[in-house]
Design an enzyme around this catalytic site. Structure first.
Site, PDB file in Angstrom:
ATOM      1  N   ARG A  93       0.867  -1.183   0.000  1.00 13.92           N
ATOM      2  CA  ARG A  93       0.000   0.000   0.000  1.00 13.92           C
ATOM      3  C   ARG A  93       0.905   1.234   0.000  1.00 13.92           C
ATOM      4  O   ARG A  93       1.949   1.240   0.643  1.00 13.92           O
ATOM      5  CB  ARG A  93      -0.886  -0.004   1.236  1.00 13.92           C
ATOM      6  CG  ARG A  93      -1.721  -1.270   1.364  1.00 13.92           C
ATOM      7  CD  ARG A  93      -2.744  -1.173   2.448  1.00 13.92           C
ATOM      8  NE  ARG A  93      -3.264  -2.479   2.838  1.00 13.92           N
ATOM      9  CZ  ARG A  93      -4.174  -3.175   2.166  1.00 13.92           C
ATOM     10  NH1 ARG A  93      -4.680  -2.701   1.056  1.00 13.92           N
ATOM     11  NH2 ARG A  93      -4.578  -4.358   2.592  1.00 13.92           N
TER      12      ARG A  93
ATOM     13  N   GLY B  87      -7.246  -4.458  -6.167  1.00 15.80           N
ATOM     14  CA  GLY B  87      -8.636  -4.148  -5.862  1.00 15.80           C
ATOM     15  C   GLY B  87      -8.934  -2.688  -6.150  1.00 15.80           C
ATOM     16  O   GLY B  87      -8.151  -2.006  -6.838  1.00 15.80           O
TER      17      GLY B  87
ATOM     18  N   ASP C 215     -11.232 -10.490  -1.289  1.00 19.72           N
ATOM     19  CA  ASP C 215     -12.557 -10.032  -0.860  1.00 19.72           C
ATOM     20  C   ASP C 215     -13.623 -10.280  -1.941  1.00 19.72           C
ATOM     21  O   ASP C 215     -14.811 -10.286  -1.638  1.00 19.72           O
ATOM     22  CB  ASP C 215     -12.519  -8.539  -0.521  1.00 19.72           C
ATOM     23  CG  ASP C 215     -11.690  -8.272   0.732  1.00 19.72           C
ATOM     24  OD1 ASP C 215     -11.362  -9.241   1.439  1.00 19.72           O
ATOM     25  OD2 ASP C 215     -11.364  -7.095   0.996  1.00 19.72           O
TER      26      ASP C 215
ATOM     27  N   ARG D 207     -17.509 -28.671  21.221  1.00 23.40           N
ATOM     28  CA  ARG D 207     -17.325 -27.244  21.450  1.00 23.40           C
ATOM     29  C   ARG D 207     -17.986 -26.398  20.371  1.00 23.40           C
ATOM     30  O   ARG D 207     -18.351 -26.902  19.312  1.00 23.40           O
ATOM     31  CB  ARG D 207     -15.831 -26.899  21.407  1.00 23.40           C
ATOM     32  CG  ARG D 207     -15.117 -27.217  22.677  1.00 23.40           C
ATOM     33  CD  ARG D 207     -13.658 -26.850  22.517  1.00 23.40           C
ATOM     34  NE  ARG D 207     -12.921 -27.182  23.717  1.00 23.40           N
ATOM     35  CZ  ARG D 207     -11.603 -27.318  23.772  1.00 23.40           C
ATOM     36  NH1 ARG D 207     -10.875 -27.169  22.686  1.00 23.40           N
ATOM     37  NH2 ARG D 207     -11.009 -27.606  24.902  1.00 23.40           N
TER      38      ARG D 207
ATOM     39  N   GLY E  82     -12.304  -9.800   5.395  1.00 20.34           N
ATOM     40  CA  GLY E  82     -13.453  -9.242   4.669  1.00 20.34           C
ATOM     41  C   GLY E  82     -13.902  -8.015   5.427  1.00 20.34           C
ATOM     42  O   GLY E  82     -14.723  -8.096   6.332  1.00 20.34           O
TER      43      GLY E  82
HETATM   44  O1  F6P Z   1      -8.558  -5.880   0.960  1.00 20.10           O
HETATM   45  C1  F6P Z   1      -8.220  -7.210   1.088  1.00 20.10           C
HETATM   46  C2  F6P Z   1      -7.968  -7.591   2.513  1.00 20.10           C
HETATM   47  O2  F6P Z   1      -7.619  -8.928   2.509  1.00 20.10           O
HETATM   48  C3  F6P Z   1      -9.116  -7.311   3.492  1.00 20.10           C
HETATM   49  O3  F6P Z   1     -10.055  -8.356   3.578  1.00 20.10           O
HETATM   50  C4  F6P Z   1      -8.375  -7.114   4.770  1.00 20.10           C
HETATM   51  O4  F6P Z   1      -9.096  -6.271   5.636  1.00 20.10           O
HETATM   52  C5  F6P Z   1      -7.108  -6.451   4.338  1.00 20.10           C
HETATM   53  O5  F6P Z   1      -6.861  -6.864   3.018  1.00 20.10           O
HETATM   54  C6  F6P Z   1      -5.933  -6.763   5.215  1.00 20.10           C
HETATM   55  O6  F6P Z   1      -4.869  -5.993   4.804  1.00 20.10           O
HETATM   56  P1  F6P Z   1      -3.414  -6.006   5.448  1.00 20.10           P
HETATM   57  O7  F6P Z   1      -2.714  -7.210   4.893  1.00 20.10           O
HETATM   58  O8  F6P Z   1      -2.812  -4.747   4.996  1.00 20.10           O
HETATM   59  O9  F6P Z   1      -3.585  -6.142   6.916  1.00 20.10           O
END
Ligand code: F6P
Length: 362
Positions: A59, A104, A137, A172, A180
């Protein structure tokens, strides 16, 4: 990458494909002739069975549009502007005409901003973005399936099957948290395929209702269910409280009707599949989908259309509808994503039929 490379080269051996590493970061740093070069077959050899991406990803905070009231708004806008300019210049210098982006809606927003910077800096030069849907997702508008989703689904179902061994032996309840953030596709389909008793997804508020869940479990204990699997999507924890699973576990363990029927409390445990769902070898279906869409991206890049389609203008994403490849304008994908699970959908309604209900009479 492999499918795009092979399709491009098969049609035009002189056509060049470059790989930019570490996501958009790789586009906006000083180019390095050793790694930022046209790739050959060796670069995409032996990757078809590998998880993750050897290309790297990430990111890029600089690309996010800062909120208008951010205290450091001016610096953040300047950093974003600088990032976009460097990316545009690098794309120009490497003579890229089609930028294929796997990701995405966040990745597509970034690509759209880069494309705008490119067009502003180099007006009239041919340039387009071609998106490939890649998110576990599975919530992108413009495709029924995204690359990576089926692998994650299989990983979660595999985890559910392994958890069954413990919970069946110990009688259990297990609450399984899966990724997600805004959409419940992965939670819903893994719960259906894994035979869960209940599922909670962010889109359908009634699924988070713990009173109802407890009523269902009581009905299940009455019907001699030995164990319960409850799948919950990460987004529910964001909306209904981070302690949602702890609260539910406590309620299961202290539910008087369950204790009366069993003669003892039912133990509850919480597990989380987390990033494990994203790893490992891709499923055969994901490999097939990546092949289909990678080759379609190559068609759009080279021909300006799908192999048997009309000319396509502008930035687009390739996706699937049934067994067909379809193309959707990138703006439309961004505008209508995330694609959420609808309460009225056959898939969500199926979960009501297959999972435990409070009034279950069999
Ligand atoms: O956007 C895809 C995803 O897998 C989401 O489901 C999840 O919230 C996020 O990425 C997790 O991102 P990171 O790996 O940055 O924690």
């Amino acid at each position: 990458m492999r499918a795009a490379f092979r399709s491009l080269k098969m049609r035009a051996p002189d056509c060049e494909l470059m790989l930019f590493r570490d996501g958009f970061r790789g586009l906006a740093r000083r180019l390095d002739s050793a790694s930022d070069r046209s790739v050959d077959r060796k670069d995409v050899r032996d990757i078809i069975h590998r998880g993750g991406t050897f290309l790297g990803t990430g990111r890029v905070p600089e690309l996010y549009m800062p909120p208008a009231d951010a205290p450091d708004l001016a610096e953040r806008l300047a950093a974003r502007e600088a990032f976009l300019r460097v990316a545009a210049v690098n794309l120009f210098q490497t003579r890229v005409e089609s930028l294929i982006v796997i990701g995405g809606d966040g990745s597509f927003r970034g690509a759209r901003a880069i494309a705008a910077a490119y067009r502003e800096t180099f007006p009239g030069r041919p340039f387009r973005v071609i998106g490939l849907p890649g998110t576990i997702d599975n919530d992108l508008h413009g495709t029924e399936f995204s690359i990576g989703y089926d692998t994650a689904l299989n990983n979660v179902v595999d985890a559910i099957r392994k958890l069954r061994d413990t919970i069946e032996s110990h009688r259990r309840a297990i609450i399984l948290e899966v990724m997600g953030n805004t959409s419940g596709w992965l939670a819903l389909t893994s719960a259906i395929a894994g035979g869960a008793a209940a599922v909670a997804i962010p889109e359908v508020e009634e699924t988070w209702d713990q009173d109802e869940l407890i009523r269902r479990l009581i009905a299940g204990v009455r019907r001699d269910y030995r164990y319960f699997i409850i799948v919950v999507a990460e987004g529910v924890l964001k909306r209904a409280g981070a302690d949602w699973s702890q609260r539910l576990a406590r309620r299961i363990e202290t539910a008087a009707p369950i204790q009366e029927i069993l003669g003892h409390a039912m133990e509850a445990r919480i597990n989380s599949v987390g990033h494990v769902a994203r790893g490992g070898s891709p499923s055969a279906l994901d490999n097939t989908l990546a092949g289909l869409l990678g080759a379609a991206a190559a068609d759009v890049a080279q021909l300006g259309r799908l192999a048997h389609g009309e000319p396509i203008a502008g930035d687009v994403m390739v996706g699937t509808r049934g067994t067909r490849v379809i193309v959707t304008p990138l703006d439309e994908v961004i505008e209508h994503s995330p694609r959420l699970v609808e309460r009225e959908s056959d898939l969500f309604q199926l979960s009501n039929k297959l999972m435990l209900s409070a009034g279950q009479a069999f």
